[in-house]
Motif scaffolding. Structure first.
Motif, PDB file in Angstrom:
ATOM      1  N   GLN A  97     103.108  88.645 -50.477  1.00 15.01           N
ATOM      2  CA  GLN A  97     102.604  88.058 -51.737  1.00 15.01           C
ATOM      3  C   GLN A  97     101.511  87.040 -51.449  1.00 15.01           C
ATOM      4  N   ALA A  98     101.891  86.167 -50.439  1.00 21.79           N
ATOM      5  CA  ALA A  98     100.970  85.084 -50.104  1.00 21.79           C
ATOM      6  C   ALA A  98      99.630  85.661 -49.638  1.00 21.79           C
ATOM      7  N   ARG A  99      99.758  86.683 -48.807  1.00 20.06           N
ATOM      8  CA  ARG A  99      98.532  87.283 -48.280  1.00 20.06           C
ATOM      9  C   ARG A  99      97.670  87.843 -49.424  1.00 20.06           C
ATOM     10  N   LYS A 100      98.366  88.527 -50.333  1.00 15.61           N
ATOM     11  CA  LYS A 100      97.649  89.097 -51.474  1.00 15.61           C
ATOM     12  C   LYS A 100      96.933  88.021 -52.286  1.00 15.61           C
ATOM     13  N   ASN A 103      94.032  86.662 -50.444  1.00 15.38           N
ATOM     14  CA  ASN A 103      92.919  87.606 -50.490  1.00 15.38           C
ATOM     15  C   ASN A 103      92.208  87.552 -51.828  1.00 15.38           C
ATOM     16  N   LYS A 104      93.098  87.493 -52.837  1.00  9.67           N
ATOM     17  CA  LYS A 104      92.535  87.468 -54.184  1.00  9.67           C
ATOM     18  C   LYS A 104      91.665  86.223 -54.401  1.00  9.67           C
ATOM     19  N   ILE A 105      92.249  85.082 -53.934  1.00 15.97           N
ATOM     20  CA  ILE A 105      91.519  83.824 -54.118  1.00 15.97           C
ATOM     21  C   ILE A 105      90.173  83.894 -53.400  1.00 15.97           C
ATOM     22  N   VAL A 106      90.294  84.391 -52.120  1.00 15.36           N
ATOM     23  CA  VAL A 106      89.071  84.452 -51.321  1.00 15.36           C
ATOM     24  C   VAL A 106      88.028  85.352 -52.011  1.00 15.36           C
ATOM     25  N   ALA A 107      88.551  86.487 -52.509  1.00 14.87           N
ATOM     26  CA  ALA A 107      87.633  87.422 -53.168  1.00 14.87           C
ATOM     27  C   ALA A 107      86.973  86.793 -54.394  1.00 14.87           C
ATOM     28  N   ASP A 108      87.842  86.106 -55.167  1.00 15.83           N
ATOM     29  CA  ASP A 108      87.338  85.403 -56.358  1.00 15.83           C
ATOM     30  C   ASP A 108      86.234  84.418 -55.970  1.00 15.83           C
ATOM     31  N   ALA A 109      86.602  83.626 -54.925  1.00 14.16           N
ATOM     32  CA  ALA A 109      85.662  82.581 -54.490  1.00 14.16           C
ATOM     33  C   ALA A 109      84.326  83.216 -54.091  1.00 14.16           C
TER      34      ALA A 109
END
Lengths: 164, 363
Positions: A97-100, A103-109
């Motif tokens: 979950q954390a990884r997802k 990843n999502k945050i990084v992608a958003d950023a």
């Protein structure tokens, strides 16, 4: 020879003595004694028998207990195993979950950064265009008679342009 | 170490005790010699008088004093009727006549008139001693029985005299009765126990110094043998008699020989074996003891020093024989009981399959 001849008196008295003693002992001694011995032996054999039964019962109970204990132990280890599995799974899940999330945050950023960058570039382009227009306007507005002056002026303007 | 010194102490005490006993005999015989000056010490006569029944308990005598308990003489004669008097009436030398009777061979009452027949029912020393021993024994056994009745030895361990008597009773039950009598053992237990202890107690009392030789008297063993015979006959079965009177699978000529032999064996040899074995064993022990003591006087008659010198050896032998006699008392009582049980068992052998088949040759 005297020794081998039984005497009547002695025979008679011995017979009487034996008879009386037999009667007395048979009635008052042997009967109760033999009865008591029988009773005691019966008691003893009964006791041994019941002790043996008790022991068997104890053995049964013991083996039962052992079986129960073994079962309990197995159950416990089973539970432990299950718990461990659950825990591992939970950790795994959490990690996933954390990884997802990350990843999502990084992608958003990254997309935000890209957007910003694109906006900045667009902005810059616009400003550069504007500047070019301004400079061109100013250049065009001056009298372009003097070649020397023209070049001097352009240089001047160029110096004024500060790409900040 | 401690038990060893204890043992030697016991031996020493016992020898001392026997020494005093033998010196009593010594004084007695010496006194006799003094009185009958011309008479020499006759060991056969001395021994026979000690071994046989008598009309008094004679311990020792001096010139003026007789240490003896005189017992009642009870006589019945069809001609003269009853006469009861103390044996003291025969005088210290046993040579006086009283009421027409005199003493012959020290131990038989005979009428002076040869035409008179007499039945001697005297309470001799054997009779008195038998009664005393049996009263004591009955008292002991009844006390033990009462202890059992109270539950002592039934719910708890046996104690005191019980611990001594119980193994003997159990031994007779297991090794004599149950082994030989099969399922019918219970019926014969009172007789077997009574006869065993009757012999044992009288044999042991006969060993006391100064006591009468009760179990070594033919009249005593005869009574027991005849009672045993009656019981043996009473417990026979028709099966047994068929085999005795008309043995199956035997040729006729052999039957002619076999049947009298069997009948003779049943009525004479079996009780005879019981009677004579007990009598001979008991009397032999007493004779051996007395013979060793007599040796002192035989040597003493030769030389006083030899007499005194030999006495320690005599005492040692007598002690040894005394211990054997105690053993023999138990063994003979057991053998009499065991043989009676075997003979009874033979009486119903075959009729009842749980009776073990005993060897017929065991007589």
């Amino acid at each position: 020879m005297q020794l081998l001849l039984p005497k009547l008196g002695l025979i008679l008295w011995t017979l009487i003595a034996f008879g009386i003693v037999f009667y007395i002992l048979a009635k008052y001694a042997w009967k109760p004694i033999l009865k008591s011995l029988d009773e005691r032996e019966k008691n003893i054999s009964d006791s041994i028998l019941s002790a043996e039964n008790m022991r068997k019962e104890m053995d049964n109970m013991k083996s039962e207990n052992e079986a129960l204990l073994a079962k309990a132990r197995e159950e416990r280890s089973q539970m432990m195993r299950e718990a461990k599995e659950i825990r591992d799974k939970m950790i795994q899940d959490a990690k996933e979950q954390a990884r997802k999330e990350t990843n999502k945050i990084v992608a958003d950023a990254q997309s935000v950064i890209n957007q910003q960058k694109m906006a900045a570039i667009t902005d810059l382009k616009n400003q550069v265009g504007n500047l070019v227009l301004e400079v061109s306007e100013k250049v065009l507005r001056r009298e372009l008679n003097n070649k020397e002056d023209q070049e001097k002026y352009i240089q001047q303007l160029a110096q004024k342009v500060e790409l900040n | 170490m401690g038990s060893k010194s204890m043992k030697s102490l016991l031996v020493a005490v016992f020898s001392l005790f026997l020494l005093t006993y033998s010196s009593n005999v010594f004084s007695q015989e010496k006194a006799g010699d003094n009185k009958k000056q011309d008479e020499k010490f006759d060991p056969t006569k001395a021994i026979m008088n000690h071994v046989q029944d008598a009309y008094e308990f004679h311990f020792f005598s001096t010139d003026h004093f007789e240490a003896a308990i005189y017992l009642p003489v009870i006589l019945y004669s069809p001609q003269k009727g009853w006469s009861v008097f103390s044996s003291k009436r025969f005088g210290p030398e046993h040579n006086q006549t009283y009421d027409g009777y005199r003493l012959e061979d020290e131990n038989t009452v005979v009428p002076v008139d040869p035409d008179v027949t007499v039945y001697d029912l005297s309470l001799t020393r054997n009779v008195i001693q038998t009664f005393l021993a049996l009263i004591l024994f009955c008292y002991l056994m009844i006390k033990i029985a009462q202890k059992y009745k109270k539950g002592e030895g039934v719910v708890s361990a046996p104690s005191g005299a019980q611990s001594f008597m119980e193994p003997i009773i159990v031994f007779i039950r297991e090794e004599v009765a149950k082994v030989n009598l099969g399922s019918r053992w219970q019926r014969y237990m009172p007789y077997l126990l009574t006869v065993f202890f009757f012999i044992l107690i009288n044999a042991l009392f006969g060993l006391l110094p100064g006591a009468a030789n009760v179990a070594g008297n033919i009249a005593f063993t005869l009574v027991l043998g005849v009672i045993s015979l009656i019981i043996i006959l009473a417990s026979t079965t028709t099966h047994f008699w068929k085999h005795i009177i008309w043995p199956p699978d035997v040729p006729f000529l052999v039957k002619v020989i076999l049947v009298p032999v069997e009948l003779f064996g049943l009525f004479v040899i079996k009780p005879g074996a019981l009677i004579i074995r007990l009598f001979a064993n008991m009397v032999a022990g007493h004779i051996v003891i007395l013979a060793f003591i007599s040796l002192i006087f035989i040597f003493g008659a030769m030389n006083t020093v030899a007499g005194w010198g030999f006495s320690p050896f005599s005492v040692v032998f007598v002690v040894f024989d005394y211990l054997i006699e105690i053993l023999v008392a138990f063994i003979q009582a057991f053998i009499f009981t065991a043989l009676t049980a075997i003979f009874i068992g033979q009486g119903f052998e075959g009729s009842d399959h749980d009776v073990p088949h005993e060897d017929h040759a065991f007589v």
